[in-house]
Each structure stands twice: as structure tokens, then as C-alpha cells.
Scaffold this active site. Structure first.
Site, PDB file in Angstrom:
ATOM      1  N   GLY A 137       0.765  -1.243  -0.157  1.00 43.34           N
ATOM      2  CA  GLY A 137       0.176  -0.030   0.112  1.00 43.34           C
ATOM      3  C   GLY A 137       0.744   1.182   0.058  1.00 43.34           C
ATOM      4  CB  SER A 138       0.194   4.732   1.286  1.00 44.56           C
ATOM      5  OG  SER A 138      -0.995   4.737   0.455  1.00 44.56           O
ATOM      6  CB  THR A 139       4.536   1.890   3.418  1.00 45.18           C
ATOM      7  OG1 THR A 139       4.023   0.595   3.130  1.00 45.18           O
ATOM      8  CG2 THR A 139       3.957   2.284   4.739  1.00 45.18           C
TER       9      THR A 139
END
Length: 763
Positions: A315-317
Site C-alpha cells: 500500500g501507501s508506504t
């Protein structure tokens, strides 16, 4: 009669003569013909050989605090004949079962009692047999053995005997003083001294040593014969292993994880702490975990080290990779605008979790964790080839090479446009926690991807001679040092922007923290597409930004957030903050402000010209100096500043700027400021200032005399100021009609980003 007597005597004599001849023949056969062979066989029976077991090496943390060692243990042995002789059947059965039972289930206690009783009442083929109670009475701790010793003494008094048939045989076993601490990392050795998993298994050749032997001749009772031949080969003890783990930091991690795990009940929760400059692992933990001292009580899932053995869609990491690549290639302009909400790529339309932001800057897109921003940066601007190149450079799709067993490589296999587009924000590919940790460390340390490791050195426990040392290893330079520094500053705004930053709950007072949140939808097992209410929630960050000393990764798999992904930051960020703040204090790292204040005595910088910049640009430009900037007015561009460009400034300076389009500048609320700061504001705005009292501004009044504004400040000592209720805004600014107080902007809660993707993925 005489003839008969003579015949009988002759017959008897003949028989004895034959017997004598047979005996002499047998003696000749035994002594002469088979004598050599029989002597060899006898010597075999006289000889006994004892295996001398080496001491298994100790595993310690970086400060030599013991994590695993050999310790005394005892095995219970019973002589059923003797126990029955003294009528202690019932007492021994009940007493031993009560001490050895570890279950709360009455059925388990009853089963153990029956097991012990059956051994006592059984009839054995040999006299005075010695039987053990396995596994419950095998290699028990000294504490349990002491309880049994006390019971045995009572039974001896009851029977009026010195030996009642219950024995404690001395032995050794592997002991883990920390219990569950770092359990999946350490692994365990079982009661048969076999290294089963973790570092115990991986380092077995270093730890186990070499067995010795003792051979001598003995009689039937086991007593050594006089002048017997003795052969002695000493055992060689195993080497000790010193890890990079810090037991205190490991405790901080496990304490924070346990709280979050008990509150949010995820399938699993994982944390890694590392020194980003060396990639030495300072702590590593997964929940649920197990106690290696009682490994037999654990479930299969308790043994998995999720930090290296579990892969997930990050995801966004993962946006770190896209951001770093865009900055390195010179295509990331934080103030450029784009239309958020959704974006069309060949094959599908991809969305932000919030479609109402409208046109925003790319820096705001980073802070809000906009998927559309990263599709535009990675898919449209970088392009598929360069995007894949940076994914490879940061080490995704390949093992990190960490010296921990069970590492998996993750999966990176983008084929169609949609897969490349979703990869920019971390879906459609998989990664491990340790890969993500190494990638963020590469930004924190100036662009170097390093190989993580947990073993510091192996050494001889007696001579202290170092057998093997593991040095930090640079794999490659993934981006330039300048790019890494710039990306760190951008990631810092995700935490420092307390209005819209998704990582704002990771902020630690006094320290500059950089990091990124992640909330990725999970694939529904056995189905196509993503589950609507299952997420992997994460946060990765480091501090202090100016000289990172600690980097922490937190991963929660399917926490129970009641279907509300907005709670993602509540799951991981408090744990991150607790771990990092405790570690910084433990390490004695001065706050960012203290470091800048100390540096100010030696280093002065020239004030740059901020005119024409936006407030965000100015903050980024001055953030590296630890200087605060305050804006006066509500325009979009800076028109004036104090101090003036070219002025020598230090870290203690405060910068004031006026914004474009603010002709009639209002006096801001000065409550809480020092007199010095308040006077600077008044001077900058050409206002006259007068004060009463001493200390800090508690209240203010503003009056006008023609074109000149007169500001009167009421000062109070700081301790009195803390007890004073906040005054109504007495600045000459406009007031909110509903509340009568000065408006301070949007205070709505910033939420973490679910990486939503409306497309079926090929797995």
C-alpha cells in the site's frame, strides 16, 4: 558282591575320568583356542564410554545481556517397586501431577494422574526398574524441581525411609531468560538438544560445539577397575553469538505491540527497529508469539517470523519508491497542481479514497496520501521502465539477504498498464517488512541500500577470540544523497503537518520525524478482487530527520477496525510513537531543537530570500535549519520577511513573513509568545508596542492612532500563564460569527489512505 562293587567303582571312576578329560579339553579350548577372542569380548563388557556433552554457546544482545543459554534441569525418575513397597502410590501420583500440570483443564490433570499411576502399578520384567515421566517430568526447571524435592522429603518422613523411589536426575536444557522476548527470531532447541528453528537452527554449527568422550574399564557394579585403561577426549564448548539486537529496544517493541494487538485484535502484528545507517536490527517481533521454554504449548502460527517470512501488498508506504524516483529524475515539483479524485489508465479508472479534494498540489497529495498523485508521477511522468528500475534498485522482488532463516522475496511482476499504475502506490505487488525497512533506511542514510543483519559477531567463550564479525554492507546507491535528503524533508511534512498529514499522530515533541502511512486492501482468499473490509495497515518512519538514529516499521494484518479504514492511524502510529520516543530517550539523543541550538553557537547561516515562495516552499527551505516561520496575512505568496535576506541567523531565530494581497495587515494573536518575539512582530508590522508585567504575553489590546496601530501587551510569568484560561481573541482580525473567537482554520481529522483499486489483479 565284590564283583559288583568292583564293577561299580570301575564305572564311577571311568565316568569321572571322562568328565576330567572333557573338562581339560574344554579348558584347553577356552584358554588356548578361543582365549584371545573371549578376552576381547570381556574387555568390551568391562569398558564403558561416556559421551561428554559440550556446553551450547550463549546468545546475547549487543550489550551482552543473555537471550539464550544452557541451564540446569532435572528429569523425574520413579522406582515403582519401592513406591509400592512403602504404599506411596496415591501420594506420589497426586503430588507429582499437581506440580507438573500446566493446564487449567481438569481433564488434563486427570489424564496426567492416570499416566503417572499407570507407570507405578505396572509390573516390569527387571527388578527395581527406573522409569521416567515424559514429557511432563523431563528436563524440568530448577524451581519445579525444588517443589518436588520438598514433597520427596515429606514422603521419606511418612515412610521412615531414606529412599522411597522418587529421584531427580541432573541434566541441562536450553533456557530463554526473556521468555517470549524475540521468540520467533531466536527460535528454540528442544528437550533432545535439537535446534529446531530461528537463529538456534541457523547458527547451530557455531553454537553446538563438539562432544567429548571418557572410556574406562568397570566391574559389574560400574566401579572403575584398578589399573584400567582410561581414554579421555575433552568436549569443545560451542561459540557464543552476540546479536545486534538491543534487549531494551526489543522490550519497547514488544510492549507497544502487545497493547496494540490486544486492542485491535489483528491476525498478526509485526515490528522491526533498525539503525538506518548500518541496517543493524535493534529489535524484531511478531504477535502472536510463543514461549520457547514451553514451545510444546504453542500453535503453529505462533512460530512464524512475519518480519521476513510474510509477504503482503504494502500500500501507501510503497509510495516512497515512486517519490524517490520522481525527485531523482527532477520531475517532482511539490507546488505543481493536479486534479485529484480519479485517473483513467488503459483498462480501468483508479481512485483516491476521497474524491472531494479537487485540484491540489503534489506535496498536499503526498500528505493526504493521494493515489492519483502517484499514478501521475510514477506511471505518466516516470514511465513504466524507470518505475520498474527504481523498484528493482530499492530491492523489491529479491531477498534482502538478512541472516534470519525463512526470508521470502516478495513478488514484482507488472505486465499490463493497470498493474504498473497501481504499483506506484503499492498494490498489485508484494513485499516483506524487512524489504520495506531496508528501502526506508536507504532514504534515511543518504541513498544507500544496505543489507540488514542481526548477528554482530561470533566469539570463543573462553578466550574471547572473535571467530567471525559481520560488518555493515552497502548493496548499492539507489538515489543521490541530495535526493535522499529532499525526500526525507517531504516525508517529514506527512508527520509535521498537523492539519492534513496522515502521519500526524507519529509526531514526537522536540524531534523531527519522517514517515509514511499505508492502508492496503487485502485480496479475498479464493475469490477475485479485494475484500471490502480487510486491510493491512502500516507505518514506517525514522527520527531525528537531520541525523536518523532509529527507524521503525509497524505492520498490522487485518486489525478489527469495525470496517472503518480511517482508524488505520490509530492502530499503528501510537505504537510507533511509543517505541521511537522511548528509544530516543534511551539512546540519549538530544531533541532536534537542542541539536540546532548547540549548532547555532558554531554555525550561522545567511537568511535566504523567501519572496515569491508559497508558505509550504518556505517551510521546506527553512526546515533544514530548524527555524520556525510564521505567516501574517492570508495570501498565497510571500512578499516581505523578517529578518531581511542576507541577514546572519541561527537556529533560535523566528522568521516572520507577510503574504501577497494583505494590504491592511492585522496584528496576529500574540498570546503565549515571549516579549522578544512579540516586539519583533510589532516592529515588522510598523506597530507601536507597549507592555505591562513580566514574562509571556497573556493578553493584548490593539488601538489605532491614525495610520499607526498601538499594541498593549499584558505579560505574566509562564507558570501563571499555564493556569490562565485562553482569552477571547483580542487581535484586530475578524472573528468567527458562531463562536466569537478568531478562526484558526480547518481542524478536521486527517485520515490514512486506503489504497483502493477497482481492478482484478493476476496473482
Amino acid at each position: 558282591m565284590n564283583k559288583r562293587a568292583k564293577l561299580r567303582s570301575l564305572l564311577i571312576g571311568g565316568v569321572f575320568t571322562l568328565l576330567f578329560v572333557a573338562l581339560v579339553g574344554r579348558l584347553y579350548w577356552v584358554q588356548i583356542i578361543e582365549g584371545k577372542w573371549l578376552l576381547a569380548e570381556a574387555q568390551k563388557k568391562w569398558e564403558t564410554e561416556e559421551v561428554l556433552r559440550p556446553v551450547r554457546g550463549t546468545i546475547t544482545d549487543r550489550n551482552d545481556k543473555v537471550l539464550a543459554e544452557d541451564a540446569p534441569a532435572y528429569t523425574i525418575a520413579l522406582n515403582p517397586d519401592m513406591i509400592r513397597k512403602y504404599h506411596l502410590d496415591s501420594a506420589v501420583t497426586t503430588g507429582l501431577a499437581s506440580v507438573l500440570n500446566t493446564s487449567d483443564d481438569p481433564a488434563d490433570l486427570a489424564a496426567l494422574q492416570e499416566k503417572i499411576r499407570s507407570k507405578i502399578v505396572k509390573t516390569y520384567s527387571v527388578p527395581n526398574p527406573q522409569v521416567e515421566i515424559r514429557n511432563e517430568g523431563w528436563k524440568i526447571d530448577a524451581e519445579v524441581a525444588e517443589q518436588i524435592k520438598q514433597m520427596v522429603e515429606e514422603w521419606k518422613k511418612q515412610a521412615d525411609a531414606s529412599n522411597i523411589g522418587v529421584y531427580l536426575l541432573k541434566d541441562t536444557k536450553r533456557f530463554y531468560p526473556g521468555g517470549k522476548m524475540a521468540a520467533q527470531l531466536l527460535g528454540y532447541s528442544d528437550k533432545e538438544n535439537k535446534a529446531v528453528m530461528g537463529l538456534e537452527a541457523m547458527l547451530d554449527s557455531d553454537l553446538k560445539g563438539v562432544p567429548g568422550s571418557l572410556t574406562y574399564e568397570k566391574d559389574l557394579n560400574g566401579v572403575e577397575l584398578p589399573d584400567s585403561k582410561v581414554s579421555f577426549v575433552p568436549a569443545i564448548d560451542g561459540n557464543n553469538v552476540r546479536l545486534t539486537i538491543d534487549k531494551n529496544i526489543q522490550y519497547y517493541i514488544e510492549s507497544a505491540l502487545e497493547k496494540a494487538y490486544n486492542q485491535w485484535h489483528p491476525k498478526s502484528m509485526t515490528a522491526i527497529a533498525a539503525d538506518p545507517n548500518t541496517m543493524e536490527i535493534l529489535g524484531m517481533a511478531s504477535y502472536p508469539n510463543f514461549n520457547p521454554n514451553q514451545y510444546w504449548n504453542s500453535k503453529p502460527q505462533d512460530f512464524q517470523n512475519n518480519a521476513v517470512a510474510s509477504q503482503y501488498e504494502p500500500g501507501s508506504t510503497f509510495k516512497l519508491v515512486t517519490l524517490a524516483g520522481a525527485v531523482e529524475e527532477g520531475i517532482f515539483n511539490p507546488n505543481d497542481s493536479y486534479m485529484s479524485g480519479s485517473i483513467k489508465v488503459p483498462g480501468n479508472i483508479l481512485h483516491d479514497y476521497n474524491t472531494s479534494w479537487g485540484p491540489i498540489t503534489y506535496l498536499e497529495g503526498l500528505k493526504r496520501s493521494s493515489n492519483v498523485a502517484f499514478v501521475k508521477l510514477g506511471y505518466e511522468k516516470l514511465g513504466k521502465d524507470k518505475l520498474k528500475s527504481y523498484i528493482d534498485k530499492f530491492g523489491f522482488g529479491a531477498k534482502t539477504g538478512i541472516d534470519v532463516p525463512g526470508e521470502v522475496a516478495g513478488m514484482v511482476a507488472m505486465k499490463n498498464p493497470v498493474e504498473f499504475a497501481t504499483a506506484t502506490y503499492g498494490q498489485g505487488l508484494t513485499a516483506t517488512s524487512i524489504q520495506q525497512t531496508a528501502a526506508y533506511a536507504a532514504i534515511a542514510n543518504g541513498g544507500k541500500l544496505m543489507q540488514p543483519h542481526v548477528v554482530k559477531e561470533v566469539y570463543n567463550p573462553k578466550t574471547k577470540e572473535v571467530v567471525r564479525t559481520i560488518e555493515p554492507k552497502v548493496i548499492r546507491q539507489v538515489v543521490s544523497e541530495a535526493t535522499a535528503k529532499q525526500v526525507s524533508e517531504y516525508l517529514e511534512t506527512v508527520v509535521s503537518d498537523q492539519k492534513i498529514g496522515t502521519g500526524k499522530k507519529a509526531a514526537i515533541e522536540g524531534y523531527r520525524v519522517a514517515g509514511k502511512t499505508g492502508t492496503a486492501n487485502k485480496v479475498e482468499p479464493g475469490k477475485k478482487g479485494y475484500a471490502p473490509d480487510k486491510w493491512v495497515m502500516s507505518f514506517i518512519g525514522y527520527a531525528p530527520v537531520e541525523a536518523p538514529k532509529i527507524l521503525v516499521t509497524i505492520i498490522a494484518d487485518e486489525p478489527d477496525v469495525g470496517g472503518d479504514f480511517h482508524l488505520g492511524s490509530d492502530v499503528t502510529l501510537p505504537a510507533f510513537k511509543e517505541i521511537v520516543s522511548q528509544t530516543l530517550r534511551y539512546m540519549g539523543i538530544p531533541s532536534s531543537a537542542q541539536q540546532m541550538k548547540s549548532a547555532e553557537k558554531e554555525i550561522k547561516v545567511m537568511m535566504p530570500d523567501l519572496a515569491g515562495m508559497t508558505m509550504e516552499q518556505a517551510k521546506i527551505a527553512m526546515n533544514k535549519y530548524g527555524v520556525s516561520i510564521e505567516a501574517i496575512g492570508k495570501g498565497t505568496k510571500i512578499v516581505e520577511q523578517s529578518p531581511a535576506p542576507g541577514t546572519e541567523i541561527g537556529a533560535a531565530e523566528r522568521i516572520y513573513v507577510t503574504m501577497q494581497g494583505s494590504d491592511d495587515l492585522t496584528i496576529p494573536n500574540l498570546t503565549g509568545k515571549s516579549l522578544r518575539d512579540a516586539l519583533e512582530v510589532c516592529s515588522f508590522l510598523n506597530a507601536k508596542c507597549q507592555s505591562t508585567g513580566e514574562g509571556y504575553v497573556a493578553s493584548q489590546t490593539v488601538e489605532s492612532e491614525g495610520d499607526v496601530k498601538i499594541v498593549t501587551l499584558q505579560l505574566k510569568p509562564y507558570n501563571e500563564l499555564l493556569q490562565t484560561p485562553p482569552p477571547a481573541d483580542s487581535s484586530d482580525g475578524k472573528k468567527d460569527k458562531a463562536s466569537g473567537t478568531a478562526k484558526s482554520g480547518d481542524s478536521s481529522k486527517a485520515q490514512d489512505t486506503p489504497d483502493k483499486k477497482v481492478v482484478q489483479q493476476n496473482r
